[in-house]
Design a protein around this motif. Structure first.
Motif, PDB file in Angstrom:
ATOM      1  N   ILE A  40      -4.126   2.849  -5.232  1.00  0.00           N
ATOM      2  CA  ILE A  40      -3.015   1.950  -5.547  1.00  0.00           C
ATOM      3  C   ILE A  40      -1.825   2.751  -6.058  1.00  0.00           C
ATOM      4  O   ILE A  40      -0.670   2.497  -5.673  1.00  0.00           O
ATOM      5  CB  ILE A  40      -3.461   0.885  -6.574  1.00  0.00           C
TER       6      ILE A  40
ATOM      7  N   ASN B  16       1.298 -10.825   6.348  1.00  0.00           N
ATOM      8  CA  ASN B  16       2.132 -10.187   5.322  1.00  0.00           C
ATOM      9  C   ASN B  16       3.606 -10.114   5.714  1.00  0.00           C
ATOM     10  O   ASN B  16       4.422  -9.626   4.932  1.00  0.00           O
ATOM     11  CB  ASN B  16       1.609  -8.774   5.028  1.00  0.00           C
TER      12      ASN B  16
ATOM     13  N   PHE C 264       3.213  -5.186  -2.742  1.00  0.00           N
ATOM     14  CA  PHE C 264       2.485  -4.371  -3.712  1.00  0.00           C
ATOM     15  C   PHE C 264       1.790  -5.244  -4.762  1.00  0.00           C
ATOM     16  O   PHE C 264       0.646  -4.980  -5.136  1.00  0.00           O
ATOM     17  CB  PHE C 264       3.427  -3.373  -4.386  1.00  0.00           C
TER      18      PHE C 264
ATOM     19  N   LYS D  73       0.705  -8.224  -4.371  1.00  0.00           N
ATOM     20  CA  LYS D  73      -0.449  -8.835  -3.697  1.00  0.00           C
ATOM     21  C   LYS D  73      -1.614  -7.851  -3.673  1.00  0.00           C
ATOM     22  O   LYS D  73      -2.771  -8.235  -3.919  1.00  0.00           O
ATOM     23  CB  LYS D  73      -0.063  -9.258  -2.280  1.00  0.00           C
ATOM     24  N   LEU D  74      -1.310  -6.595  -3.389  1.00  0.00           N
ATOM     25  CA  LEU D  74      -2.349  -5.569  -3.382  1.00  0.00           C
ATOM     26  C   LEU D  74      -3.009  -5.465  -4.753  1.00  0.00           C
ATOM     27  O   LEU D  74      -4.249  -5.458  -4.856  1.00  0.00           O
ATOM     28  CB  LEU D  74      -1.739  -4.215  -2.989  1.00  0.00           C
TER      29      LEU D  74
ATOM     30  N   GLN E 275      -7.223  -6.189  -6.162  1.00  0.00           N
ATOM     31  CA  GLN E 275      -8.057  -5.034  -6.516  1.00  0.00           C
ATOM     32  C   GLN E 275      -9.442  -5.479  -6.969  1.00  0.00           C
ATOM     33  O   GLN E 275      -9.571  -6.310  -7.871  1.00  0.00           O
ATOM     34  CB  GLN E 275      -7.402  -4.216  -7.625  1.00  0.00           C
TER      35      GLN E 275
ATOM     36  N   PHE F 292      -8.527  -6.682   0.474  1.00  0.00           N
ATOM     37  CA  PHE F 292      -7.888  -5.613  -0.305  1.00  0.00           C
ATOM     38  C   PHE F 292      -7.716  -4.352   0.521  1.00  0.00           C
ATOM     39  O   PHE F 292      -6.617  -3.774   0.577  1.00  0.00           O
ATOM     40  CB  PHE F 292      -8.711  -5.308  -1.560  1.00  0.00           C
ATOM     41  N   TYR F 293      -8.773  -3.903   1.179  1.00  0.00           N
ATOM     42  CA  TYR F 293      -8.684  -2.623   1.885  1.00  0.00           C
ATOM     43  C   TYR F 293      -7.875  -2.723   3.178  1.00  0.00           C
ATOM     44  O   TYR F 293      -7.262  -1.739   3.603  1.00  0.00           O
ATOM     45  CB  TYR F 293     -10.084  -2.053   2.124  1.00  0.00           C
TER      46      TYR F 293
ATOM     47  N   LEU G 243      -5.202  -4.673   3.357  1.00  0.00           N
ATOM     48  CA  LEU G 243      -3.838  -4.640   2.833  1.00  0.00           C
ATOM     49  C   LEU G 243      -3.469  -3.240   2.366  1.00  0.00           C
ATOM     50  O   LEU G 243      -2.345  -2.769   2.606  1.00  0.00           O
ATOM     51  CB  LEU G 243      -3.691  -5.638   1.687  1.00  0.00           C
ATOM     52  N   LEU G 244      -4.395  -2.553   1.725  1.00  0.00           N
ATOM     53  CA  LEU G 244      -4.137  -1.176   1.280  1.00  0.00           C
ATOM     54  C   LEU G 244      -3.709  -0.296   2.455  1.00  0.00           C
ATOM     55  O   LEU G 244      -2.824   0.565   2.315  1.00  0.00           O
ATOM     56  CB  LEU G 244      -5.389  -0.611   0.612  1.00  0.00           C
TER      57      LEU G 244
ATOM     58  N   GLU H 148      -1.892  -0.996   4.851  1.00  0.00           N
ATOM     59  CA  GLU H 148      -0.482  -1.218   5.199  1.00  0.00           C
ATOM     60  C   GLU H 148       0.422  -0.151   4.562  1.00  0.00           C
ATOM     61  O   GLU H 148       1.528   0.106   5.037  1.00  0.00           O
ATOM     62  CB  GLU H 148      -0.008  -2.598   4.735  1.00  0.00           C
TER      63      GLU H 148
END
Length: 267
Positions: free
Chosen positions: A144, A165, A174, A176-177, A181, A259-260, A262-263, A265
């Motif tokens: 993150i 997104n 960010f 949202k990320l 978590q 989560f992963y 989106l990460l 992105e």
């Protein structure tokens, strides 16, 4: 496939010490894969095929990370490109790698019923490596922080995010990320970029991992989420249960997948 070109026409310069060594080779640009580096396939009669990767050096460049991780991965006895040579200057880095046999799963003609189990077993084998022996920390908190730094450096392309997104500002993306978590992590050695072009196969057999610059200890869903995203997109949702069966998943953790995915992105 385009014809290979003379080395003299390579669109990037080579380290001086490499020019005589590589003089017999001709090159083709590689357009598939998930790496940010420029990649060239080098071929010469009577010589082993090589791959040249080169990247402009900056705070978030990954080529030096890939060299370190490939050397570590090979030492664990897992199949990946061998590092033949490396050269890093203040402005640019170069990595010369051996070829892994076969084709990547994305571009191969391997049917989904064969490809999906290969991906599942390849990830399962990697995730069984002793995480305590891996020196690369890719925990959610670390990633993150890295994602935020890349966002602030202007390296995140908001016009290339997934449909759900689109329309979000950088700060909203960010936040949202951060909100997604996971509260706990099941830490294993992960590839970090487990998209289909990064798995190699030949004659229906897995032959190695490529583009390993993001390998590190993370929650296993770092890989599961990206593999399932590509399986869904390229083969169809009907093959998700096949992955689960061969990897050994009874259920899916949808929050960790979110989560992963989106990460990714941010990278």
């Amino acid at each position: 496939m385009p014809e290979p070109q003379p080395l003299a026409s390579l669109p990037v310069s080579l380290p001086t010490d490499w020019q005589a060594l590589l003089a017999p080779y001709r090159w083709r640009a590689q357009t598939e894969g998930c790496s940010d580096a420029a990649v060239f396939r080098l071929e010469a009669i009577g010589q082993n095929t090589l791959f040249l990767k080169t990247e402009r050096m900056h705070a978030h460049a990954e080529l030096a990370d890939e060299e370190t991780r490939l050397r570590w991965l090979a030492a664990q006895g897992l199949a990946c490109p061998a590092v033949m040579a490396s050269h890093f200057q203040s402005e640019r880095g170069w990595l010369l790698l051996s070829a892994v046999a076969g084709n990547n799963i994305y571009s191969s003609a391997l049917p989904a019923a064969q490809a999906v189990p290969l991906i599942a077993h390849a990830l399962k084998a990697l995730h069984q490596v002793t995480a305590a022996n891996c020196p690369f920390d890719h925990s959610a908190a670390v990633r993150i922080t890295h994602a935020q730094a890349r966002l602030q450096a202007g390296l995140v392309l908001l016009d290339d995010v997934d449909e759900e997104n689109q329309g979000l500002t950088a700060e909203q993306l960010f936040q949202k990320l951060v909100s997604l978590q996971p509260k706990s992590e099941d830490m294993v050695v992960t590839h970090g970029d487990a998209c289909l072009p990064n798995f190699m196969a030949e004659n229906g057999t897995f032959t190695g991992y490529i583009d390993c610059g993001r390998l590190g200890v993370a929650d296993r869903y770092q890989d599961i989420a990206l593999a399932l995203r590509d399986i869904h997109a390229d083969f169809g949702s009907a093959y998700v249960p096949l992955f689960m069966e061969h990897y050994g998943l009874a259920t899916l953790d949808e929050q960790r997948i979110a989560f992963y995915t989106l990460l990714d992105e941010f990278f």
